[in-house]
Write an enzyme that holds these catalytic residues in place. Structure first.
Site, short mmCIF file in Angstrom:
data_model
loop_
_atom_site.label_atom_id
_atom_site.label_comp_id
_atom_site.label_asym_id
_atom_site.label_seq_id
_atom_site.Cartn_x
_atom_site.Cartn_y
_atom_site.Cartn_z
N ASP A 119 3.14 -4.13 8.25
CA ASP A 119 1.95 -3.31 8.03
C ASP A 119 0.74 -4.24 8.26
O ASP A 119 0.41 -5.06 7.41
CB ASP A 119 1.97 -2.76 6.59
CG ASP A 119 0.66 -2.08 6.21
OD1 ASP A 119 -0.29 -2.11 7.02
OD2 ASP A 119 0.59 -1.54 5.10
N HIS A 146 0.89 -1.17 0.00
CA HIS A 146 0.00 0.00 0.00
C HIS A 146 0.93 1.22 0.00
O HIS A 146 2.03 1.17 0.54
CB HIS A 146 -0.83 -0.05 1.29
CG HIS A 146 -1.86 1.02 1.44
ND1 HIS A 146 -1.54 2.31 1.81
CD2 HIS A 146 -3.21 0.98 1.31
CE1 HIS A 146 -2.66 3.02 1.89
NE2 HIS A 146 -3.68 2.25 1.59
N LYS A 156 -10.34 -0.38 10.67
CA LYS A 156 -10.43 -1.62 9.89
C LYS A 156 -10.71 -2.82 10.81
O LYS A 156 -10.71 -3.96 10.41
CB LYS A 156 -9.14 -1.85 9.12
CG LYS A 156 -8.91 -0.74 8.07
CD LYS A 156 -7.79 -1.08 7.14
CE LYS A 156 -7.28 0.12 6.38
NZ LYS A 156 -8.07 0.48 5.19
N CYS A 207 -4.75 2.36 -3.60
CA CYS A 207 -3.52 2.91 -2.99
C CYS A 207 -2.36 1.94 -3.19
O CYS A 207 -1.53 1.77 -2.28
CB CYS A 207 -3.71 3.23 -1.51
SG CYS A 207 -4.90 4.52 -1.21
N1 PLP Z 1 -1.66 -0.48 4.71
C1 PLP Z 1 -2.61 -1.23 4.16
C2 PLP Z 1 -2.28 -2.62 3.70
C3 PLP Z 1 -3.90 -0.73 4.01
O1 PLP Z 1 -4.85 -1.48 3.46
C4 PLP Z 1 -4.18 0.58 4.46
C5 PLP Z 1 -5.52 1.16 4.25
O2 PLP Z 1 -6.25 0.77 3.38
C6 PLP Z 1 -3.15 1.32 5.06
C7 PLP Z 1 -1.91 0.76 5.16
C8 PLP Z 1 -3.40 2.69 5.57
O3 PLP Z 1 -4.31 2.65 6.63
P1 PLP Z 1 -4.95 3.98 7.21
O4 PLP Z 1 -5.54 4.69 6.03
O5 PLP Z 1 -5.96 3.51 8.19
O6 PLP Z 1 -3.84 4.75 7.84
#
Ligand code: PLP
Length: 412
Positions: free
Chosen positions: A206, A129, A232, A370
């Site tokens: 992550d 991401h 989430k 993303c």
């Molecule tokens: N990493 C992963 C794999 C994600 O799916 C997401 C959000 O979709 C993030 C990081 C970022 O999370 P947040 O937007 O809650 O900071």
């Protein structure tokens, strides 16, 4: 730490009744919410915890000399204990409240930028991401370190041979997702951590997508940092956690400075406070931390093997129906995957698919999720992504494919 919790038997309809939003209709059609990788819905107990906090004990934490401040502090710190128990942290000092996964990763990367030197390497993967990619690009830019990207194969699985080969004595930090948000691939976290540790690298996982789908024991995984978001995990937005191994956090440069993170201050200098406050400058997001604690309490009370079996049934059914659906190609077919069905249709752009599904009450996400470089690697501009949570039903999976038939007829 947290109280002993009695596990509830898993009954998807009983679970659904706890989520008021799931009984909503969209243009007269029942809402089928399949955008859980973007954010999950909230059970009533989490909503109640937020309302109760603001109704009964709103005050600033740690610094007040009155009853409300004591109660707010107690709830806020109890929530931290709940998180510590949930991920099996060795100590509550290892649980840092953040605004979410993105901020958690940034805290680590901002510190790392001061620790990395020219010639050092940071290893990430092709399935990141942006939060776990751009952040490391920036840390490397600032420090002169080199960003190395481990390839994936056509199925969306990490190339483990390449991972092993890319690790070397220059690798100072390794960062990878527990679960890919765009593909659902589950990485072999423990094995990757062991390999990274063999070259003495710090490891950041992550956990944004992993935390709601598998039990997480940070001590067992062997990472140094595990980042995740409340929203989430059936909790509020704007709150998340950075778990960090205490011995590593103790040496990690601070990121933000200000109130609450210091031990003493003179006009000339400041001495940082103890963990975890050292990484929590300023007034924290008290209400949402309490809400996230409640969400984790709620989630921890579920029978996790039953939850996982239910989610497996959802993705298996979705995959089976997708494979039989003419003109549909699944993007991401890892052997070990959870919760995510990413796909493209011959007939239509993902954005059109999403729009036409929405007209039928079905919420999915479309685009690059993303993970723009990953889409490029897999040769698609983007995908349509249905992502499942424990409150989804097999009927909803069926509804997705019935609706997709209509989409195909309209676009074909
Ligand atoms: N990493 C992963 C794999 C994600 O799916 C997401 C959000 O979709 C993030 C990081 C970022 O999370 P947040 O937007 O809650 O900071």
């Amino acid at each position: 730490m947290g109280a002993v919790i009695n596990k509830q038997a898993f009954d998807v309809q009983a679970i659904r009744r706890q989520f008021p939003i799931l009984s909503r209709e969209i243009d007269g059609k029942p809402l089928v919410y399949l955008d859980n990788a973007a954010t999950t819905q909230k059970p009533q107990c989490v909503i109640d915890a937020l309302v109760d906090y603001y109704t009964t004990c709103n005050a600033n934490v740690h610094r007040g000399a009155h009853r409300l401040a004591d109660e707010a502090t107690q709830r806020y710190e109890q929530a931290r204990d709940t998180i510590a128990t949930f991920v099996n942290a060795a100590s509550r000092r290892e649980v840092i409240w953040t605004s979410g996964t993105t901020e958690s990763i940034n805290i680590v990367a901002i510190g790392a930028a001061q620790l990395l030197r020219e010639g050092d390497e940071v290893l990430v993967t092709q399935m990141e991401h942006h939060a776990n990619l751009v952040t490391w690009q920036q840390a490397c830019k600032r420090s002169g370190a080199k960003l190395v990207v481990c390839p994936i194969d056509e199925n969306g699985e990490l190339n483990l041979t390449a991972f092993g080969q890319l690790l070397n004595e220059r690798t100072r930090l390794v960062a990878f997702p527990h679960v890919s948000n765009a593909l659902g691939t589950v990485n072999p976290v423990k094995d990757l951590c062991q390999q990274a540790k063999a070259v003495n690298a710090w490891v950041l996982v992550d956990g944004a997508q992993g935390i709601a789908h598998e039990p997480v024991d940070v001590q067992d995984l062997g990472c140094d940092f595990y980042a995740f978001s409340g929203h989430k995990l059936f909790g509020p937005t704007g709150i998340g956690v950075l778990w960090g191994r205490e011995s590593v956090l103790a040496e990690w440069p601070v990121w933000q400075t200000g109130g609450e993170m210091i031990a003493t201050v003179t006009y000339e200098r400041a001495i940082w406070g103890e963990l975890p406050g050292r990484f929590e400058a300023g007034t924290p997001n008290i209400a949402d931390a309490i809400g996230m604690g409640k969400a984790v309490e709620w989630f921890s009370a579920l029978d996790m093997p039953a939850v996982m079996a239910h989610e497996r049934a959802l993705i298996e059914s979705a995959t089976e129906q997708a494979e039989a659906f003419e003109g549909l190609r699944i993007v991401g077919t890892a052997r070990n995957k959870v919760g995510v069905l990413s796909f493209v249709l011959d007939e239509g752009h993902p954005a059109d698919v999403g729009f036409l599904l929405d007209r039928q009450g079905i919420a999915i996400r479309t685009g690059h999720h993303c993970a723009e470089p990953l889409m490029g690697r897999l040769g698609v501009p983007g995908t349509a992504r249905a992502s499942f949570a424990l409150y989804n039903t097999l009927e909803e999976v069926g509804a997705l494919f019935t609706a997709l038939q209509k989409v195909r007829n309209l676009l074909g």
